[in-house]
Design a protein around this motif. Structure first.
Motif, mmCIF file in Angstrom:
data_model
loop_
_atom_site.group_PDB
_atom_site.id
_atom_site.type_symbol
_atom_site.label_atom_id
_atom_site.label_comp_id
_atom_site.label_asym_id
_atom_site.label_seq_id
_atom_site.Cartn_x
_atom_site.Cartn_y
_atom_site.Cartn_z
ATOM 1 N N ARG A 6 -26.271 -25.925 63.799
ATOM 2 C CA ARG A 6 -26.075 -24.486 63.681
ATOM 3 C C ARG A 6 -27.367 -23.740 64.019
ATOM 4 N NH1 ARG A 6 -22.548 -23.433 58.149
ATOM 5 N NH2 ARG A 6 -20.580 -24.252 58.917
ATOM 6 N N LYS A 7 -28.489 -24.208 63.471
ATOM 7 C CA LYS A 7 -29.768 -23.562 63.747
ATOM 8 C C LYS A 7 -30.105 -23.657 65.230
ATOM 9 C CE LYS A 7 -31.834 -24.129 59.157
ATOM 10 N NZ LYS A 7 -32.936 -24.742 58.376
ATOM 11 N N ALA A 8 -29.812 -24.800 65.830
ATOM 12 C CA ALA A 8 -30.080 -24.963 67.257
ATOM 13 C C ALA A 8 -29.222 -24.005 68.071
ATOM 14 C CB ALA A 8 -29.806 -26.410 67.677
ATOM 15 N N SER A 9 -27.947 -23.854 67.685
ATOM 16 C CA SER A 9 -27.059 -22.934 68.403
ATOM 17 C C SER A 9 -27.532 -21.491 68.261
ATOM 18 C CB SER A 9 -25.627 -23.064 67.879
ATOM 19 O OG SER A 9 -25.116 -24.358 68.133
ATOM 20 N N LEU A 10 -27.986 -21.117 67.060
ATOM 21 C CA LEU A 10 -28.512 -19.764 66.850
ATOM 22 C C LEU A 10 -29.729 -19.519 67.728
ATOM 23 C CD1 LEU A 10 -28.235 -19.326 62.972
ATOM 24 C CD2 LEU A 10 -27.006 -18.038 64.706
ATOM 25 N N HIS A 122 -22.101 -11.754 69.339
ATOM 26 C CA HIS A 122 -21.921 -11.490 67.908
ATOM 27 C C HIS A 122 -20.808 -12.372 67.334
ATOM 28 C CE1 HIS A 122 -24.106 -7.680 68.810
ATOM 29 N NE2 HIS A 122 -24.508 -7.805 67.555
ATOM 30 N N ALA A 123 -19.700 -12.500 68.078
ATOM 31 C CA ALA A 123 -18.591 -13.334 67.617
ATOM 32 C C ALA A 123 -19.017 -14.793 67.504
ATOM 33 C CB ALA A 123 -17.402 -13.189 68.573
ATOM 34 N N TYR A 124 -19.849 -15.254 68.447
ATOM 35 C CA TYR A 124 -20.355 -16.632 68.414
ATOM 36 C C TYR A 124 -21.116 -16.871 67.110
ATOM 37 C CZ TYR A 124 -22.454 -20.978 70.143
ATOM 38 O OH TYR A 124 -22.838 -22.295 70.299
ATOM 39 N N ILE A 125 -21.983 -15.920 66.760
ATOM 40 C CA ILE A 125 -22.765 -16.057 65.531
ATOM 41 C C ILE A 125 -21.848 -16.047 64.312
ATOM 42 C CG2 ILE A 125 -24.424 -14.852 64.051
ATOM 43 C CD1 ILE A 125 -25.945 -14.111 66.578
ATOM 44 N N ALA A 126 -20.847 -15.171 64.330
ATOM 45 C CA ALA A 126 -19.896 -15.139 63.216
ATOM 46 C C ALA A 126 -19.164 -16.477 63.079
ATOM 47 C CB ALA A 126 -18.893 -14.005 63.414
ATOM 48 N N ASP A 127 -18.897 -17.135 64.206
ATOM 49 C CA ASP A 127 -18.204 -18.431 64.176
ATOM 50 C C ASP A 127 -19.014 -19.512 63.477
ATOM 51 O OD1 ASP A 127 -16.081 -17.369 65.576
ATOM 52 O OD2 ASP A 127 -16.748 -18.121 67.524
ATOM 53 N N ILE A 128 -20.337 -19.485 63.662
ATOM 54 C CA ILE A 128 -21.159 -20.625 63.239
ATOM 55 C C ILE A 128 -21.969 -20.352 61.975
ATOM 56 C CG2 ILE A 128 -21.333 -21.458 65.608
ATOM 57 C CD1 ILE A 128 -24.192 -20.422 65.685
ATOM 58 N N THR A 129 -21.809 -19.176 61.364
ATOM 59 C CA THR A 129 -22.561 -18.868 60.148
ATOM 60 C C THR A 129 -21.608 -18.638 58.987
ATOM 61 O OG1 THR A 129 -22.619 -16.514 60.763
ATOM 62 C CG2 THR A 129 -24.540 -17.853 61.325
ATOM 63 N N ALA A 130 -22.063 -19.032 57.799
ATOM 64 C CA ALA A 130 -21.313 -18.733 56.593
ATOM 65 C C ALA A 130 -21.451 -17.244 56.283
ATOM 66 C CB ALA A 130 -21.842 -19.571 55.427
ATOM 67 N N VAL A 131 -20.524 -16.719 55.495
ATOM 68 C CA VAL A 131 -20.511 -15.285 55.207
ATOM 69 C C VAL A 131 -21.827 -14.835 54.602
ATOM 70 C CG1 VAL A 131 -19.412 -13.488 53.830
ATOM 71 C CG2 VAL A 131 -18.015 -15.243 54.925
ATOM 72 N N LEU A 195 -15.793 -21.607 69.004
ATOM 73 C CA LEU A 195 -14.490 -21.173 68.522
ATOM 74 C C LEU A 195 -13.664 -22.347 68.039
ATOM 75 C CD1 LEU A 195 -12.462 -18.798 68.230
ATOM 76 C CD2 LEU A 195 -11.656 -19.372 70.530
ATOM 77 N N ARG A 196 -13.146 -22.208 66.838
ATOM 78 C CA ARG A 196 -12.197 -23.192 66.311
ATOM 79 C C ARG A 196 -10.804 -22.650 66.592
ATOM 80 N NH1 ARG A 196 -15.671 -22.357 62.207
ATOM 81 N NH2 ARG A 196 -14.092 -21.263 60.979
ATOM 82 N N TYR A 197 -10.130 -23.263 67.507
ATOM 83 C CA TYR A 197 -8.839 -22.742 67.954
ATOM 84 C C TYR A 197 -7.832 -22.759 66.806
ATOM 85 C CZ TYR A 197 -10.827 -23.000 72.552
ATOM 86 O OH TYR A 197 -11.644 -22.807 73.641
ATOM 87 N N GLY A 198 -7.063 -21.695 66.750
ATOM 88 C CA GLY A 198 -6.085 -21.551 65.677
ATOM 89 C C GLY A 198 -6.580 -20.671 64.550
#
Length: 422
Positions: A6-10, A122-131, A195-198
């Motif tokens: 996650r940190k690497a993706s960020l 922004h959506a990418y970050i929302a996908d990979i981070t906890a609230v 993205l986690r489909y579904g």
């Protein structure tokens, strides 16, 4: 997803946005000058439309990119957007060689369509981070904006210096395209699909009138939305004419104009990161926003006087005061709107806030540049008047509303400041 990936993706997303926005920051201070020399129109309307075209395309196309990323994934949309930036910045260089206003329009419209994929980041970050960590993740985008707007003009200065013998030169366009190419390569080789489909996704609209109506029904929120529009419009009106003012009124060389924009970006980062963040939570948001409005009024008034009695020191001081005021206003108003809103509708209401800001960034250049062509002080007069209205609206909103029951205080996030085209 493990924490390390996650940190690497960020980090990868941050680098992609940062490098791409350096290219944007290179073009922004030069665009009005290129357009002014490529057109015979003296009204300023053509240049205003050119400056507004980028934001207009983002306003129209961003929801489409969002829906598409929900269907096919974030990675392919980001790749297409970066590839578009490569092509259209290259077209900007070609337009500068042939001094073609038509190609300038095509390049800015295309860059606006490609740049609208920033919402997908922004959506990418929302996908990979906890609230609980999402605000910190989103703050990376704000940091990338600030750094891009600071270093972009510096890179433009270096590119112009290499092409100085060819007038305006194609160097900035080529350099911006090259930087977007680097960002594209990083995304191609290092960015994984998030993205986690579904998973469910909110419906995306061009302008959510239902959410606007709901927001206006909440005490003071409608006033705050109007305040945000007025303040962003005032700054966009000024920002879009800054290059022309430096060129026409003060005789700045292109290199000096680029360095001035770098100065603006640096002041914005220092004030938001060093002052506003320290005051957030200790001083009321309304007081911070009101202080920002007063600072902008003072700064715009100083610039008006500088036009008659030129002093570089006073000019830079006035510019720093204006940018500092904007650095106070934007995050404070966003925080106020968040606190006064129903927590169950935070997302839609903040989305309306962004839409209102986008409209202000479209209208600012369309009105400010023709005013500048008519009389060079006119955009400053408009900015002073609009900020006076903004100050009055802040004071009214602070007395007419209160925090929504159960709404937690929202931390102030860094914003892009010089984002009238974003």
């Amino acid at each position: 997803m493990p924490d390390t990936p996650r940190k690497a993706s960020l980090l990868v997303v941050f680098l992609i946005v940062f490098i791409d926005l350096i290219g944007f920051g290179m073009v922004l201070p030069l665009l009005p000058l290129y357009a002014a020399r490529f057109t015979l129109s003296k009204s300023g309307l053509t240049i205003g439309l050119l400056m507004a075209s980028f934001s207009a395309m983002q306003f129209l196309v961003a929801p489409m990119w969002g829906r598409l990323s929900d269907r096919i994934g974030r990675r392919p949309v980001l790749l297409v957007g970066l590839a578009g930036s490569v092509v259209f910045y290259l077209l900007f260089a070609v337009a500068s060689i042939y001094e073609s206003l038509a190609l300038l329009f095509v390049s800015r419209i295309g860059a606006g369509i490609a740049g609208a994929t920033i919402s997908t980041a922004h959506a990418y970050i929302a996908d990979i981070t906890a609230v609980e960590n999402r605000t910190k993740g989103m703050a990376l985008i704000g940091a990338a904006f600030g750094l891009g707007f600071t270093f972009g003009p510096i890179f433009a200065w270096l590119a112009i210096d290499l092409e100085a013998s060819q007038g305006l030169g194609a160097g900035p366009g080529y350099a911006a395209s090259a930087l977007s190419s680097i960002a594209l390569l990083l995304a191609w080789f290092l960015l994984r699909e998030s993205l986690r489909y579904g998973q469910p996704h909110a419906a995306r609209k061009w302008f959510d009138f239902q959410s606007l109506t709901e927001a206006c029904r909440m005490p003071s929120v409608g006033l705050l939305l109007l305040t945000s529009f007025v303040c962003v419009f005032s700054f966009a009106n000024f920002e879009s004419t800054l290059s022309l003012s430096l060129d026409n009124r003060f005789g700045f060389e292109l290199e000096q104009i680029c360095l001035t924009f770098a100065f603006v970006g640096m002041v914005l980062m220092l004030v938001q990161g060093g002052i506003v963040r320290r005051l957030a939570g200790k001083v009321r948001d309304a007081a911070l926003a009101g202080t920002g409005a007063v600072l902008e009024i003072i700064g715009f008034s100083m610039l008006w006087l500088v036009g008659e009695n030129y002093s570089l020191t006073v000019f830079l001081l006035a510019l720093a005061i204006i940018v500092s005021g904007f650095a106070f206003i934007t995050p404070s108003l966003n925080s106020l709107i968040s606190r006064r809103s129903d927590p169950a509708r935070q997302g839609s209401i903040l989305g309306v806030t962004q839409s209102m800001s986008s409209l202000a960034r479209i209208l600012g250049p369309m009105i400010g540049i023709p005013l500048f062509s008519w009389r060079q002080n006119a955009p400053l007069w408009l900015a002073i008047g609009m900020m006076a209205i903004g100050l009055a609206l802040v004071m009214m909103a602070s007395t007419r509303g209160r925090d929504y029951p159960g709404a937690a205080a929202r931390p102030i996030e860094p914003t892009a400041g010089m984002e009238s085209e974003l």
